[in-house]
Design a protein around this motif. Structure first.
Motif, PDB file in Angstrom:
ATOM      1  N   THR A  17       0.832  -1.202   0.000  1.00 51.28           N
ATOM      2  CA  THR A  17       0.000   0.000   0.000  1.00 51.28           C
ATOM      3  C   THR A  17       0.865   1.249   0.000  1.00 51.28           C
ATOM      4  OG1 THR A  17      -1.763  -1.145   1.204  1.00 51.28           O
ATOM      5  CG2 THR A  17      -1.826   1.261   1.224  1.00 51.28           C
ATOM      6  N   LEU A  18       0.514   2.194  -0.861  1.00 53.46           N
ATOM      7  CA  LEU A  18       1.136   3.520  -0.865  1.00 53.46           C
ATOM      8  C   LEU A  18       0.219   4.463  -0.102  1.00 53.46           C
ATOM      9  CD1 LEU A  18       3.225   5.617  -1.912  1.00 53.46           C
ATOM     10  CD2 LEU A  18       1.747   5.896  -3.920  1.00 53.46           C
ATOM     11  N   ASP A  19       0.723   5.052   0.974  1.00 53.39           N
ATOM     12  CA  ASP A  19      -0.038   6.005   1.784  1.00 53.39           C
ATOM     13  C   ASP A  19       0.542   7.399   1.601  1.00 53.39           C
ATOM     14  OD1 ASP A  19      -1.653   4.003   2.954  1.00 53.39           O
ATOM     15  OD2 ASP A  19      -0.084   3.559   4.399  1.00 53.39           O
ATOM     16  N   ILE A  20      -0.316   8.348   1.222  1.00 51.88           N
ATOM     17  CA  ILE A  20       0.094   9.752   1.105  1.00 51.88           C
ATOM     18  C   ILE A  20      -0.836  10.562   1.982  1.00 51.88           C
ATOM     19  CG2 ILE A  20       0.556  11.694  -0.429  1.00 51.88           C
ATOM     20  CD1 ILE A  20       0.813   9.716  -2.732  1.00 51.88           C
ATOM     21  N   GLU A  21      -0.314  11.003   3.117  1.00 57.05           N
ATOM     22  CA  GLU A  21      -1.097  11.761   4.086  1.00 57.05           C
ATOM     23  C   GLU A  21      -0.846  13.247   3.879  1.00 57.05           C
ATOM     24  OE1 GLU A  21      -3.119  10.470   6.284  1.00 57.05           O
ATOM     25  OE2 GLU A  21      -2.551   8.371   6.491  1.00 57.05           O
ATOM     26  N   ALA A  33       2.632   9.452  -8.688  1.00 60.09           N
ATOM     27  CA  ALA A  33       2.955   8.527  -7.603  1.00 60.09           C
ATOM     28  C   ALA A  33       2.625   7.091  -8.008  1.00 60.09           C
ATOM     29  CB  ALA A  33       2.180   8.917  -6.344  1.00 60.09           C
ATOM     30  N   GLN A  34       1.474   6.886  -8.647  1.00 61.36           N
ATOM     31  CA  GLN A  34       1.124   5.551  -9.133  1.00 61.36           C
ATOM     32  C   GLN A  34       2.160   5.035 -10.127  1.00 61.36           C
ATOM     33  OE1 GLN A  34      -3.115   4.509 -10.106  1.00 61.36           O
ATOM     34  NE2 GLN A  34      -3.306   6.725 -10.111  1.00 61.36           N
ATOM     35  N   GLU A  35       2.546   5.916 -11.063  1.00 61.14           N
ATOM     36  CA  GLU A  35       3.506   5.513 -12.103  1.00 61.14           C
ATOM     37  C   GLU A  35       4.850   5.118 -11.489  1.00 61.14           C
ATOM     38  OE1 GLU A  35       3.618   8.958 -14.571  1.00 61.14           O
ATOM     39  OE2 GLU A  35       1.900   8.352 -15.798  1.00 61.14           O
ATOM     40  N   GLN A  36       5.326   5.898 -10.526  1.00 62.22           N
ATOM     41  CA  GLN A  36       6.628   5.612  -9.928  1.00 62.22           C
ATOM     42  C   GLN A  36       6.595   4.327  -9.108  1.00 62.22           C
ATOM     43  OE1 GLN A  36       9.323   7.156 -10.816  1.00 62.22           O
ATOM     44  NE2 GLN A  36       8.136   8.574 -12.080  1.00 62.22           N
ATOM     45  N   LEU A  37       5.481   4.067  -8.431  1.00 59.08           N
ATOM     46  CA  LEU A  37       5.360   2.813  -7.687  1.00 59.08           C
ATOM     47  C   LEU A  37       5.336   1.629  -8.647  1.00 59.08           C
ATOM     48  CD1 LEU A  37       4.995   1.284  -5.067  1.00 59.08           C
ATOM     49  CD2 LEU A  37       2.527   1.724  -5.198  1.00 59.08           C
ATOM     50  N   ALA A  38       4.620   1.779  -9.774  1.00 59.96           N
ATOM     51  CA  ALA A  38       4.573   0.704 -10.779  1.00 59.96           C
ATOM     52  C   ALA A  38       5.958   0.441 -11.355  1.00 59.96           C
ATOM     53  CB  ALA A  38       3.592   1.067 -11.882  1.00 59.96           C
ATOM     54  N   GLY A  66      -9.683  11.109   0.405  1.00 58.08           N
ATOM     55  CA  GLY A  66      -9.120  11.972   1.439  1.00 58.08           C
ATOM     56  C   GLY A  66      -7.623  11.913   1.310  1.00 58.08           C
ATOM     57  N   SER A  67      -6.944  11.495   2.365  1.00 61.45           N
ATOM     58  CA  SER A  67      -5.542  11.108   2.209  1.00 61.45           C
ATOM     59  C   SER A  67      -5.536   9.817   1.401  1.00 61.45           C
ATOM     60  CB  SER A  67      -4.885  10.900   3.572  1.00 61.45           C
ATOM     61  OG  SER A  67      -4.847  12.123   4.278  1.00 61.45           O
ATOM     62  N   ILE A  68      -4.561   9.651   0.517  1.00 60.51           N
ATOM     63  CA  ILE A  68      -4.570   8.544  -0.427  1.00 60.51           C
ATOM     64  C   ILE A  68      -4.007   7.273   0.210  1.00 60.51           C
ATOM     65  CG2 ILE A  68      -3.681   7.715  -2.641  1.00 60.51           C
ATOM     66  CD1 ILE A  68      -5.793   9.898  -2.877  1.00 60.51           C
ATOM     67  N   HIS A  69      -4.749   6.187   0.080  1.00 60.68           N
ATOM     68  CA  HIS A  69      -4.282   4.863   0.485  1.00 60.68           C
ATOM     69  C   HIS A  69      -4.539   3.941  -0.701  1.00 60.68           C
ATOM     70  CE1 HIS A  69      -4.049   6.394   4.596  1.00 60.68           C
ATOM     71  NE2 HIS A  69      -5.263   6.872   4.403  1.00 60.68           N
ATOM     72  N   LEU A  70      -3.492   3.689  -1.462  1.00 65.57           N
ATOM     73  CA  LEU A  70      -3.602   2.935  -2.711  1.00 65.57           C
ATOM     74  C   LEU A  70      -2.940   1.572  -2.536  1.00 65.57           C
ATOM     75  CD1 LEU A  70      -4.175   2.875  -5.851  1.00 65.57           C
ATOM     76  CD2 LEU A  70      -1.861   3.783  -6.116  1.00 65.57           C
ATOM     77  N   THR A  71      -3.718   0.509  -2.631  1.00 66.28           N
ATOM     78  CA  THR A  71      -3.196  -0.849  -2.469  1.00 66.28           C
ATOM     79  C   THR A  71      -3.107  -1.543  -3.816  1.00 66.28           C
ATOM     80  OG1 THR A  71      -4.128  -1.039  -0.247  1.00 66.28           O
ATOM     81  CG2 THR A  71      -3.539  -3.088  -1.367  1.00 66.28           C
ATOM     82  N   GLY A 134       3.357   0.544   2.758  1.00 68.12           N
ATOM     83  CA  GLY A 134       2.915  -0.434   3.732  1.00 68.12           C
ATOM     84  C   GLY A 134       3.113  -1.847   3.220  1.00 68.12           C
ATOM     85  N   PHE A 135       3.809  -2.662   4.012  1.00 67.68           N
ATOM     86  CA  PHE A 135       4.066  -4.061   3.676  1.00 67.68           C
ATOM     87  C   PHE A 135       3.492  -4.911   4.792  1.00 67.68           C
ATOM     88  CE2 PHE A 135       7.404  -1.411   1.961  1.00 67.68           C
ATOM     89  CZ  PHE A 135       7.560  -1.860   0.654  1.00 67.68           C
ATOM     90  N   ASP A 136       2.381  -5.587   4.527  1.00 63.62           N
ATOM     91  CA  ASP A 136       1.758  -6.428   5.540  1.00 63.62           C
ATOM     92  C   ASP A 136       1.479  -5.563   6.780  1.00 63.62           C
ATOM     93  OD1 ASP A 136       0.709  -8.777   6.494  1.00 63.62           O
ATOM     94  OD2 ASP A 136       2.599  -9.549   7.242  1.00 63.62           O
ATOM     95  N   SER A 137       2.145  -5.823   7.909  1.00 60.60           N
ATOM     96  CA  SER A 137       1.879  -5.055   9.133  1.00 60.60           C
ATOM     97  C   SER A 137       2.918  -3.966   9.376  1.00 60.60           C
ATOM     98  CB  SER A 137       1.859  -6.005  10.345  1.00 60.60           C
ATOM     99  OG  SER A 137       3.113  -6.641  10.485  1.00 60.60           O
ATOM    100  N   ARG A 138       3.742  -3.666   8.384  1.00 60.26           N
ATOM    101  CA  ARG A 138       4.864  -2.743   8.566  1.00 60.26           C
ATOM    102  C   ARG A 138       4.698  -1.551   7.627  1.00 60.26           C
ATOM    103  NH1 ARG A 138      10.697  -3.898   9.613  1.00 60.26           N
ATOM    104  NH2 ARG A 138      12.006  -2.447   8.474  1.00 60.26           N
TER     105      ARG A 138
END
Length: 255
Positions: A17-21, A33-38, A66-71, A134-138
């Motif tokens: 998950t990419l979180d941007i607050e 941000a999506q492109e760079q994560l890909a 709202g704040s972005i949470h992209l999984t 975000g990786f699993d619980s981290r």
């Protein structure tokens, strides 16, 4: 979202998950941000598999406003197993942790993967967002250390003997001993790597203008980004400079 510390999971995971607050995230920056994560995922995927193209397809499994949470979730296929997807995600996680701690290239991280990680972290630098993966619980905060360390890993293309001038600040001996020299005009700094036996002299030069000589590392555009210190000289302070009258006397002039 608070940063949670835990060891890298041994379980099979298939999403991150990419979180941007932060407020006022523009659509263009969200797309970037999506492109760079890909790109980061694709580069690690193909390098890990030793292929010319990525093997795993990724889909958006969740997105919150709202704040972005992209999984993003890896999609198993006939020749792609959940364990392969998990290995790519864990390799990205290990790599990000390594870059945050040291200017060392992680295994399976190409220049393009490093640049993509840096681009995600720059969102925080420029616009005061909090950017996390975000990786699993981290959750891992992408911060200024990542940007600086990526610059050091891929930034230096050329080396030669030279000098760096400016004000000596920010001595750090927690890992490899370094200090920074700040240019008086641009306020940009250059990392100066020194041997521990020079520490006492360097402390005396703190907040003073110095000239540092040694092997300088340059970017392709000529910008200096680091120097291995061989010698350091102190510029005279303004109060120690001769007056005009004294200079006339030195040059053999007369009133």
């Amino acid at each position: 979202m608070t940063k949670r510390e835990s060891p890298i999971s041994k379980e099979t995971i298939k999403s991150l998950t990419l979180d941007i607050e932060g407020s006022l995230l523009s659509f263009d920056k969200f797309i970037k941000a999506q492109e760079q994560l890909a790109i980061l995922l694709h580069e690690v995927d193909k390098t890990l598999a030793n292929k010319n193209r990525p093997l795993i397809n990724w889909r958006i499994s969740q997105i919150h406003s709202g704040s972005i949470h992209l999984t993003l979730e890896g999609m198993p296929q006939d020749q792609i197993t959940p364990s392969q997807i998990s290995e790519v995600i864990k390799t990205v996680e290990r790599g990000i942790v390594t870059i945050l701690e040291h200017p060392i290239r992680p295994k399976y991280f190409s220049d393009r993967a490093l640049e993509s990680a840096r681009s995600l972290a720059i969102l925080k630098k420029r616009d005061e967002f909090m950017v996390q993966l975000g990786f699993d619980s981290r959750c891992i905060d992408l911060n200024q250390a990542l940007i600086a360390n990526v610059d050091e890993i891929i930034g230096g293309k050329y080396q030669s003997f030279g000098t760096v001038e400016g004000v000596l600040k920010a001595i750090d001996v927690s890992r490899q001993p370094i200090f920074r020299v700040y240019n008086l005009l641009t306020n940009k700094s250059v990392k100066c790597y020194f041997e521990p036996n020079l520490l006492d002299n360097i402390k005396e030069y703190l907040e003073k203008r110095v000239s540092v000589s040694g092997i300088v590392t340059f970017r392709e555009d000529g910008e200096k980004i680091g120097i291995k210190v061989e010698s350091i000289d102190l510029f005279p302070q303004e109060k120690d400079l001769p007056t005009i009258e004294e200079m006339i006397g030195i040059l053999g002039g007369s009133n």
